[in-house]
Design a protein around this motif. Structure first.
Motif, PDB file in Angstrom:
ATOM      1  N   PRO A   1       0.815  -1.228   0.000  1.00 35.48           N
ATOM      2  CA  PRO A   1       0.000   0.000   0.000  1.00 35.48           C
ATOM      3  C   PRO A   1       0.848   1.277   0.000  1.00 35.48           C
ATOM      4  O   PRO A   1       0.529   2.227  -0.705  1.00 35.48           O
TER       5      PRO A   1
ATOM      6  N   VAL B   1       2.450   1.687  -3.495  1.00 33.74           N
ATOM      7  CA  VAL B   1       1.465   2.133  -4.479  1.00 33.74           C
ATOM      8  C   VAL B   1       1.099   3.600  -4.246  1.00 33.74           C
ATOM      9  O   VAL B   1       0.965   4.381  -5.199  1.00 33.74           O
ATOM     10  N   SER B   2       0.962   3.998  -2.974  1.00 37.10           N
ATOM     11  CA  SER B   2       0.666   5.397  -2.663  1.00 37.10           C
ATOM     12  C   SER B   2       1.766   6.309  -3.191  1.00 37.10           C
ATOM     13  O   SER B   2       1.495   7.346  -3.817  1.00 37.10           O
TER      14      SER B   2
ATOM     15  N   LEU C   1       1.544   6.441  -7.086  1.00 37.76           N
ATOM     16  CA  LEU C   1       0.439   7.257  -7.597  1.00 37.76           C
ATOM     17  C   LEU C   1       0.678   8.740  -7.358  1.00 37.76           C
ATOM     18  O   LEU C   1       0.465   9.577  -8.242  1.00 37.76           O
TER      19      LEU C   1
ATOM     20  N   VAL D   1      -7.202   5.745 -11.866  1.00 36.84           N
ATOM     21  CA  VAL D   1      -7.772   4.635 -11.091  1.00 36.84           C
ATOM     22  C   VAL D   1      -9.004   4.074 -11.785  1.00 36.84           C
ATOM     23  O   VAL D   1      -9.250   2.862 -11.752  1.00 36.84           O
TER      24      VAL D   1
ATOM     25  N   PHE E   1      -7.797   1.692 -14.373  1.00 35.14           N
ATOM     26  CA  PHE E   1      -7.287   0.491 -13.701  1.00 35.14           C
ATOM     27  C   PHE E   1      -8.430  -0.403 -13.226  1.00 35.14           C
ATOM     28  O   PHE E   1      -8.423  -1.629 -13.434  1.00 35.14           O
TER      29      PHE E   1
ATOM     30  N   ILE F   1      -8.139  -4.336  -3.448  1.00 29.25           N
ATOM     31  CA  ILE F   1      -7.603  -3.093  -4.019  1.00 29.25           C
ATOM     32  C   ILE F   1      -7.933  -1.868  -3.177  1.00 29.25           C
ATOM     33  O   ILE F   1      -7.122  -0.941  -3.077  1.00 29.25           O
TER      34      ILE F   1
ATOM     35  N   VAL G   1      -5.423   1.352  -2.684  1.00 25.67           N
ATOM     36  CA  VAL G   1      -5.597   2.558  -3.495  1.00 25.67           C
ATOM     37  C   VAL G   1      -6.220   3.713  -2.702  1.00 25.67           C
ATOM     38  O   VAL G   1      -5.838   4.879  -2.885  1.00 25.67           O
TER      39      VAL G   1
ATOM     40  N   ALA H   1      -3.991   6.466  -0.855  1.00 27.73           N
ATOM     41  CA  ALA H   1      -3.246   7.363  -1.752  1.00 27.73           C
ATOM     42  C   ALA H   1      -4.158   8.445  -2.319  1.00 27.73           C
ATOM     43  O   ALA H   1      -3.793   9.630  -2.336  1.00 27.73           O
ATOM     44  N   LEU H   2      -5.336   8.062  -2.782  1.00 29.15           N
ATOM     45  CA  LEU H   2      -6.229   9.057  -3.386  1.00 29.15           C
ATOM     46  C   LEU H   2      -6.804  10.002  -2.340  1.00 29.15           C
ATOM     47  O   LEU H   2      -7.030  11.185  -2.620  1.00 29.15           O
TER      48      LEU H   2
ATOM     49  N   PHE I   1     -15.522   3.782  -7.052  1.00 25.38           N
ATOM     50  CA  PHE I   1     -14.940   2.448  -6.944  1.00 25.38           C
ATOM     51  C   PHE I   1     -15.987   1.364  -7.236  1.00 25.38           C
ATOM     52  O   PHE I   1     -15.790   0.470  -8.061  1.00 25.38           O
TER      53      PHE I   1
END
Length: 425
Positions: free
Chosen positions: A297, A300-301, A304, A318, A321, A338, A342, A345-346, A360
């Motif tokens: 995590p 990925v953060s 991104l 996203v 993806f 996921i 994700v 980060a967002l 999502f």
């Protein structure tokens, strides 16, 4: 470690193993190879299931099964047909609108298809609609259910992304209405261009009033549910329990069509569906824990946030993806794997958590219409006995309103945030 985990998962998925087995077995193998305590398997799985919001899942499934057993779907369909009258494409419009109403008690796309699919398709075929169009519209309209409360995917997303389930359920109301409107606009355009047949129903005001009275208990179910959420008296679990009690009450005392045998059948369906969902929840928690242990995590953060600091651009990336993920991964599993990776980060980049949750879930519900893992496609093939290729051809035009609604919800945060923020004040 993460590369090994994903590789084993991919191999099992290609071999055709059930998604829960892919998640659990790949996690167990990596845990054993890394010399981690085997007790983690039981501990993490049980911790994932020890969640109050998840209690709403079996209760909503049970409520939907009970209401379907009472014959509510037929009453709703007949009433909306009378209201829409003899306009072109009326039965198709009715299919979309009834999906919105029934989504207020089902909470799942597959539940909507199971309860309404045969009725919707048979009515359209009886009036000369092409079978591909009828099947495509039915599964496209079923995507409304997981966005409009009560939504099982939204409840699961809230539990893993640490978002208020009540606020997230309320956040789905306006996007669901937008999706309904866009689908009805598309049907209206097709009706004019293709000359879809008019409905052959004819009803006097007295007949409409009589059918409204018969359907009123069913129509009040979504009102009860949403009113409970808006008032703040109930959380998702409490609302689910009240909905079950209400479904039993109207089935036994008002419609008088709910027998002990029907209740038993509804219980069996609930146990089967709940077991499938919670098996995935438990094994996905193991999978996510291994990824977290390897700091995926955080990586990925960082990745991104290194691409862009613009929330809208990140949300666009996203979206792409998730649309790809939805083609190859079952929606509940995708949320569980996921979302914890994700979402942080967002959120750090400035995307509102409520908007992100709706985007999502909507992404992954569109995935139900895409091969090779589109469960809605395969469920309709069972109902209609059509080849999946014909079902895919029928649903293709309806990606226009689905993707347009996704684009609008992604670009306009207020569509998701205004209602919960206003009501929670």
């Amino acid at each position: 470690m993460s590369l090994l985990l994903v590789s084993i998962f991919a191999v099992l998925l290609v071999l055709g193993a059930p998604i829960a087995v892919c998640l659990g077995l790949s996690s167990a193998i990596v845990i054993a190879l890394e010399g981690l305590p085997v007790s983690v398997l039981a501990q993490r799985s049980l911790n994932a299931l020890d969640s109050s919001p998840l209690l709403a899942v079996p209760l909503f499934i049970f409520a939907a099964s009970l209401l379907n057993a009472t014959g509510v779907t037929t009453h709703l369909f007949d009433l909306v047909r009378m209201i829409f009258g003899r306009i072109r494409g009326a039965v198709a419009q009715v299919s979309v609108f009834v999906s919105l109403i029934f989504s207020g008690v089902s909470g799942a796309a597959l539940a909507d298809i199971g309860a309404l699919g045969a009725i919707q398709i048979n009515q359209m075929k009886a009036q000369g609609y092409r079978e591909e169009f009828a099947a495509g519209l039915t599964i496209a309209a079923a995507t409304i259910g997981p966005i409009f409360p009560p939504s099982i995917p939204i409840i699961i997303y809230a539990s893993v992304a640490n978002v208020s389930a009540v606020q997230l359920l309320l956040a789905g109301i306006i996007p669901a209405l937008l999706l309904t409107a866009l689908l009805m606009v598309q049907v209206a355009v097709v009706a004019r261009v293709k000359g879809l047949p008019r409905d052959d129903v004819s009803a006097s005001p007295r007949a409409v009033a009589r059918k409204t009275l018969v359907s009123l208990p069913a129509l009040l179910a979504p009102v009860l549910l949403i009113g409970g959420l808006m008032s703040g008296y109930f959380g998702p679990t409490e609302v689910a329990g009240v909905t079950v009690a209400y479904a039993l009450f109207i089935g036994v005392f008002i419609y008088r069509s709910l027998s002990l045998r029907a209740v038993g059948q509804a219980l069996r369906e609930t146990v089967e569906s709940t077991a499938n969902i919670l098996f995935v929840v438990a094994t996905a928690a193991l999978f996510a824990w291994v990824l977290t242990l390897d700091q995926v995590p955080m990586k990925v953060s960082g990745f991104l946030l290194g691409l862009s600091d613009n929330p809208l651009m990140l949300l666009f990336l996203v979206n792409i993806f998730l649309l790809i993920v939805g083609m190859v991964l079952e929606s509940i599993a995708a949320i569980l794997i996921i979302a914890p990776i994700v979402a942080p980060a967002l959120t750090m980049a400035g995307v509102d958590p409520l908007q992100l949750g709706i985007v999502f879930v909507l992404n992954l519900m569109i995935g139900l219409l895409t091969p090779p893992v589109g469960m809605s496609l395969y469920m309709i093939t069972i109902i209609t006995k059509m080849p999946v290729s014909r079902v895919i051809a029928g649903v293709m035009p309806f990606f226009i309103p689905l993707l347009l609604s996704l684009l609008v919800v992604s670009a306009v945060p207020a569509l998701s945030t205004w209602l919960p923020e206003t009501l929670m004040k």
